[in-house]
Design an enzyme around this catalytic site. Structure first.
Site, PDB file in Angstrom:
ATOM      1  CG  HIS A 157      -2.037  -1.035   1.073  1.00 15.44           C
ATOM      2  ND1 HIS A 157      -3.286  -0.740   0.569  1.00 15.44           N
ATOM      3  CD2 HIS A 157      -2.049  -2.361   1.303  1.00 15.44           C
ATOM      4  CE1 HIS A 157      -4.025  -1.831   0.525  1.00 15.44           C
ATOM      5  NE2 HIS A 157      -3.299  -2.842   0.972  1.00 15.44           N
ATOM      6  CG  ASP A 365       0.117   9.260   0.226  1.00 19.26           C
ATOM      7  OD1 ASP A 365       0.068   8.126   0.727  1.00 19.26           O
ATOM      8  OD2 ASP A 365      -0.632  10.198   0.577  1.00 19.26           O
TER       9      ASP A 365
END
Ligand code: GDG
Length: 457
Positions: A157, A365
């Site tokens: 992730h 991110d």
């Protein structure tokens, strides 16, 4: 049909899906587990005196959840240590914040071995096993050691780091070698996948095969790009719910004809919160005519508060928000509303919709789902503008946003000015492109694509 076993550090299967407080990922995985008659395995979040491996199994709204407690030392070394103080900062390129403690690495391997030993008896020959995130990289290696031959997939992730920084990690080769025990490794973007390939090709002498895969350590797992998204219909329903609409009305009233900028981020150094506030401060300095006409609503729930680095950044943000408010506020206007608390999803949806600009400016991110939520919440006839960091994985799909470099405060200031002045036709045209991309990566599609690839369909 084979069953699906999902493994993640924390299990977020909602007890009551109708309550609407669970995130899209939890809902999507729960739906898959109901469909495939599977189970969700992970840490209970509880500690015990001595590790016993006793499983607590429960049914949560039709999903079987199997949880195990960890010793306090495990939590310290594996979770707070290697996961949150070593891999998280390193994968977000913060070697200055990375802890290189040998005991953390040992705790990480020990806990992954323990998880594998506890899970092993639950695995049936046809099961598909899907392991999530950086907490669990060595799980496949441990399961293979115990004789598991099933298809095992991994999904990361976070971003994958550049090779020049990854090699600062002692035992980096061991970590990557254990990753090669998976059959499928999924990333949000081609950029993160390419960085792993780069490491394998240049650091450990891997080779590119004719079919495009990279081979090393005697294995050639499939590497795939699966950009995660939100539950679009679920989010639209949250926006249009009673509380979603009431929140919109409340925000619109409290804005009193001022333009609202919104930011929603866990309090984490990867989210670029300080840089965002500095960019906004620059904007207020550059545009005296705009003072009093805009305000920033920054929703920032605390996270990982028992890690020192998080307490430090919290103190710096408090000071920065206070300084900007002190310098610019007027008797009837405050430039920043900085909130360290959580809201329900339907309330967030209402806030996004009431905003003229969504500020999503991480320094690095994996994806960033807030960007997609902001887009989904907009009024198609009068949408707000997304200002998005080029360093979010989401920028690969959301090119119709105003893309910024969050390190450059003047660039942030210019983007804010442009977003606030953007004519409606341009806002609509950009939003339509963004919304098409948000729909194309719906979390249900993401999940089904990943499971199909893991099955080898
Ligand atoms: C990791 C990766 C990747 C935030 N405040 C509240 C609240 N939130 C929700 C947001 C959003 C979620 O939390 C945050 O998701 P992000 O994707 O932005 O970031 P991470 O937590 O860092 O997640 C990231 C993600 O995994 C998925 O793969 O995109 O890159 O770092 O949904 O809305 N939710 C509620 N109240 C809040 O106050 N209910």
């Amino acid at each position: 049909m084979s069953r699906l076993i999902v493994v993640s550090n924390r299990v977020s299967a909602p007890t009551d899906p109708a309550a609407g407080s669970a995130g899209g990922l939890a809902m999507a995985l729960s739906a898959a587990l109901r469909k495939y008659d599977g189970l969700w395995f992970g840490w209970s979040g509880e500690t015990c005196e001595t590790f016993t491996g006793a499983l607590k199994t429960e049914d949560r709204a039709g999903v079987t959840v199997a949880l195990v407690d960890l010793e306090a030392q495990d939590v310290d070394e594996y979770y707070n240590g290697y996961a949150n103080k070593t891999l998280w900062p390193l994968f977000h390129h913060r070697v200055d914040l990375t802890a290189y403690e040998r005991s953390y690495g040992e705790g990480y391997e020990r806990v992954n071995r323990r998880f594998a030993e506890v899970l092993r008896p639950l695995i049936q020959p046809d099961d598909l096993i899907w392991i999530h995130d950086y907490h669990m990289i060595p799980m496949a290696r441990e399961l293979r050691r115990l004789g598991v031959k099933n298809r095992i997939g991994f999904f990361l992730h976070t971003p994958w780091p550049v090779r020049q920084l990854l090699v600062t990690l002692p035992f980096h080769r061991r970590l990557v070698e254990s990753l090669f025990d998976y059959d499928l490794i999924g990333f949000h973007t081609a950029e993160w996948r390419d960085l792993l390939e780069d490491y394998v090709l240049h650091e450990v002498g891997g080779e590119r095969l004719a079919d495009g895969r990279v081979e090393a350590f005697g294995r050639a797992p499939q590497l795939g790009v699966f950009p995660i998204g939100i539950d679009v219909e679920g989010f639209l329903a949250a926006r249009d719910s009673v509380l979603g609409r009431r929140t919109y009305d409340r925000m619109a009233a409290s804005a009193a004809f001022r333009s609202m900028l919104v930011g929603v981020d866990r309090l984490d150094y990867s989210k670029g919160l300080e840089e965002r506030l500095l960019g906004y401060e620059q904007f207020l300095q550059d545009n005296p005519d705009r003072r009093g006409q805009v305000f920033l609503l920054q929703v920032t729930p605390l996270s990982r508060d028992d890690v020192d680095t998080y307490q430090d950044i919290r103190a710096r943000l408090d000071a920065l928000a206070g300084r900007i408010n002190g310098a610019f506020a007027d008797m009837d206007w405050q430039p920043i509303r900085y909130l360290n608390r959580t809201y329900r999803r339907d309330q967030l949806a209402g806030m996004y919709r009431a905003a003229r600009v969504g500020l999503v400016t991480p320094l690095r991110d994996g994806m960033n789902l807030v960007a997609k939520e902001f887009v989904a919440a907009q009024d198609p006839e009068d949408p707000g503008v997304l200002v998005l960091s080029r360093f979010a994985g989401a920028a690969a799909e959301l090119g119709d946003a105003l893309i910024v470099n969050p390190y450059a405060r003047e660039e942030m200031s210019d983007a804010l000015r442009r977003a606030l002045a953007m004519p409606r036709e341009e806002r609509i045209a950009r939003w339509q492109g963004l919304m098409a991309a948000v729909r194309a990566s719906d979390v249900g599609l993401w999940r089904d694509r990943y499971v199909a690839a893991l099955r080898g369909d």
